[in-house]
Design a protein around this motif. Structure first.
Motif, short mmCIF file in Angstrom:
data_model
loop_
_atom_site.label_atom_id
_atom_site.label_comp_id
_atom_site.label_asym_id
_atom_site.label_seq_id
_atom_site.Cartn_x
_atom_site.Cartn_y
_atom_site.Cartn_z
N ALA A 124 -32.96 -33.33 -25.13
CA ALA A 124 -34.12 -32.84 -25.88
C ALA A 124 -35.35 -32.99 -25.01
O ALA A 124 -35.45 -33.91 -24.20
N GLY A 125 -36.29 -32.09 -25.20
CA GLY A 125 -37.45 -32.05 -24.33
C GLY A 125 -38.32 -33.28 -24.38
O GLY A 125 -39.04 -33.57 -23.43
N ASP A 126 -38.28 -34.04 -25.48
CA ASP A 126 -39.19 -35.18 -25.60
C ASP A 126 -38.48 -36.52 -25.42
O ASP A 126 -39.01 -37.56 -25.76
N GLN A 127 -37.27 -36.50 -24.89
CA GLN A 127 -36.51 -37.74 -24.76
C GLN A 127 -36.00 -37.92 -23.33
O GLN A 127 -35.42 -37.00 -22.75
N ILE A 128 -36.25 -39.11 -22.78
CA ILE A 128 -35.69 -39.48 -21.49
C ILE A 128 -34.70 -40.61 -21.74
O ILE A 128 -35.05 -41.64 -22.32
N LYS A 129 -33.46 -40.41 -21.34
CA LYS A 129 -32.42 -41.41 -21.55
C LYS A 129 -32.28 -42.25 -20.29
O LYS A 129 -32.21 -41.70 -19.18
N SER A 130 -32.25 -43.57 -20.44
CA SER A 130 -32.07 -44.47 -19.31
C SER A 130 -30.79 -45.26 -19.50
O SER A 130 -30.55 -45.81 -20.58
N ILE A 131 -29.97 -45.31 -18.46
CA ILE A 131 -28.63 -45.91 -18.56
C ILE A 131 -28.51 -46.99 -17.49
O ILE A 131 -28.67 -46.71 -16.30
N PRO A 132 -28.23 -48.25 -17.87
CA PRO A 132 -28.12 -49.32 -16.88
C PRO A 132 -26.76 -49.28 -16.16
O PRO A 132 -25.73 -49.09 -16.79
N LEU A 133 -26.81 -49.44 -14.85
CA LEU A 133 -25.59 -49.60 -14.06
C LEU A 133 -25.57 -51.04 -13.54
O LEU A 133 -26.48 -51.45 -12.82
N PRO A 134 -24.56 -51.83 -13.91
CA PRO A 134 -24.54 -53.24 -13.49
C PRO A 134 -24.32 -53.39 -12.00
O PRO A 134 -23.82 -52.49 -11.33
N ALA A 135 -24.71 -54.54 -11.48
CA ALA A 135 -24.52 -54.83 -10.06
C ALA A 135 -23.02 -54.98 -9.76
O ALA A 135 -22.22 -55.35 -10.61
N THR A 136 -22.66 -54.67 -8.54
CA THR A 136 -21.29 -54.89 -8.04
C THR A 136 -21.39 -55.76 -6.79
O THR A 136 -22.49 -56.17 -6.38
N GLU A 137 -20.27 -56.03 -6.17
CA GLU A 137 -20.29 -56.84 -4.94
C GLU A 137 -21.08 -56.18 -3.84
O GLU A 137 -21.69 -56.85 -3.01
#
Length: 370
Positions: free
Chosen positions: A236-249
């Motif tokens: 949707a034009g008024d929404q920015i989705k942020s997705i966390p990526l966990p740390a790896t080695e």
């Protein structure tokens, strides 16, 4: 060449530059021949887009909703026979066959339709474009003269659509390159996950993001990948989705932002749906509460609980500290896990390691609970 053909050819090439003019091109051709309506269809990577007259698109919505798209023998035959020129229903179906076919008898004829002409144009990079015009049944079959003129326009339509596709690609590449210039790993994607363009920072620097079969973007973390495709499907034009990526080695934690392309931004990539941008913070952040709320669409209460979980507290202890019931804390925790793609408390801590821990002070600037 008569004046109308010259006018139509001019409009066709204008539409290569100004993509939103394709419906008017289709409508102008239809008016010249007194067709009922028409449409262009782009199909690539499993995605299909339409541009055409309003009445045609309305009927197509009904056509799809009633399930005819999956049993459209008419279109299959037209695509097979119309690879080099426009063809008509009467070129490959007898009158008796049409009267006996459910698609004619149950859908087209009741709407006064059933006389059409179509052609299939093979574009670059597995893009197929079909052009179709419908004529009202009362007018009978489309004339040979109309087919002759449509065939004379066909190579111009093909060249214009190829040019439009190439221009769209150049725009997407330019947008991705511009983001690379400011150090942002980014890709321009469609709502089905198909990557139109990706800058070198995106394709080489990140080992947890890849481009797989059919040019689909893929996050190697299962939960994050699910959230990415959910975000693209509901963009949707008024929404920015942020997705966390966990740390790896081998990689530090990071955040994948899904930024909608809409309005004037579509000028930079008309076929794009969103920018997928990967942010890797260089330093700890200061105010976790506002960051968590802004990045992951958490309420203020959910952000408070997420911060306490991140500090290592168990849910019963979080509930006592915040003065809420355990059931309320558990319900909010489930909402936090869903919004961040986490499978539980330990996974949430890993994913939110991109945000430094912050001891929450009371602040009059914080907005009330939602």
């Amino acid at each position: 060449m008569d004046a109308i053909q010259s006018e139509l050819i001019g409009k066709i090439y204008e539409a290569a530059i100004f993509r939103d003019r394709w419906p008017e091109v289709v409508a102008t051709i239809g008016r010249h021949f007194d067709f009922w309506g028409g449409a262009l269809t782009w199909e690539a990577g499993g995605e299909r887009r339409w541009a055409g007259t309003t009445n045609f698109l309305d009927v197509m919505e009904e056509f799809i909703a009633e399930g005819w798209a999956t049993k459209n023998i008419r279109l299959e035959r037209a695509n097979r026979e119309g690879q080099f020129s426009f063809v008509r229903d009467t070129d490959f179906f007898t009158s008796q066959e049409r009267h006996s076919m459910p698609i004619y008898r149950e859908f087209l004829a009741p709407r006064g339709l059933g006389c059409a002409t179509a052609t299939l144009i093979a574009g670059p990079e597995d893009i197929n474009i079909s052009v179709c015009f419908e004529q009202h049944l009362t007018k009978g079959s489309i004339s040979d003269e109309a087919i002759r003129i449509l065939d004379s326009l066909r190579p111009h339509i093909a060249r214009s659509l190829v040019l439009a596709t190439e221009l769209d690609q150049q725009k997407a590449d330019l947008l991705a390159s511009g983001l690379s210039a400011i150090g942002a790993p980014a890709a321009i994607v469609q709502d089905n996950g198909c990557v139109l363009s990706a800058n070198p920072l995106f394709t080489t620097a990140l080992r947890r993001v890849s481009i797989r079969a059919r040019d689909r973007i893929f996050l190697h973390d299962e939960g994050a990948n699910r959230l990415l495709y959910e975000a693209l499907a509901k963009i949707a034009g008024d929404q920015i989705k942020s997705i966390p990526l966990p740390a790896t080695e081998d990689e530090q934690a990071c955040i994948v932002h899904v930024i909608p392309l809409c309005g004037n931004a579509l000028d930079f990539s008309p076929r794009g749906t969103a920018i997928v941008l990967v942010a890797q913070p260089a330093a700890a952040q200061a105010n976790d509460l506002r960051i968590l709320k802004g990045l992951y669409d958490l309420t203020r209460s959910e952000a408070r609980i997420a911060i306490e979980i991140q500090s290592g507290m168990a849910l019963p202890e979080v509930a006592r500290r915040l003065g809420i019931s355990y059931e309320t804390a558990r319900s909010m925790a489930k909402a936090i896990y869903a919004k961040t793609g986490s499978s539980g408390q330990s996974d949430l801590v890993r994913r939110l390691s991109v945000v430094a821990r912050y001891s929450l002070p009371s602040s009059p600037q914080d907005p009330p609970n939602r």
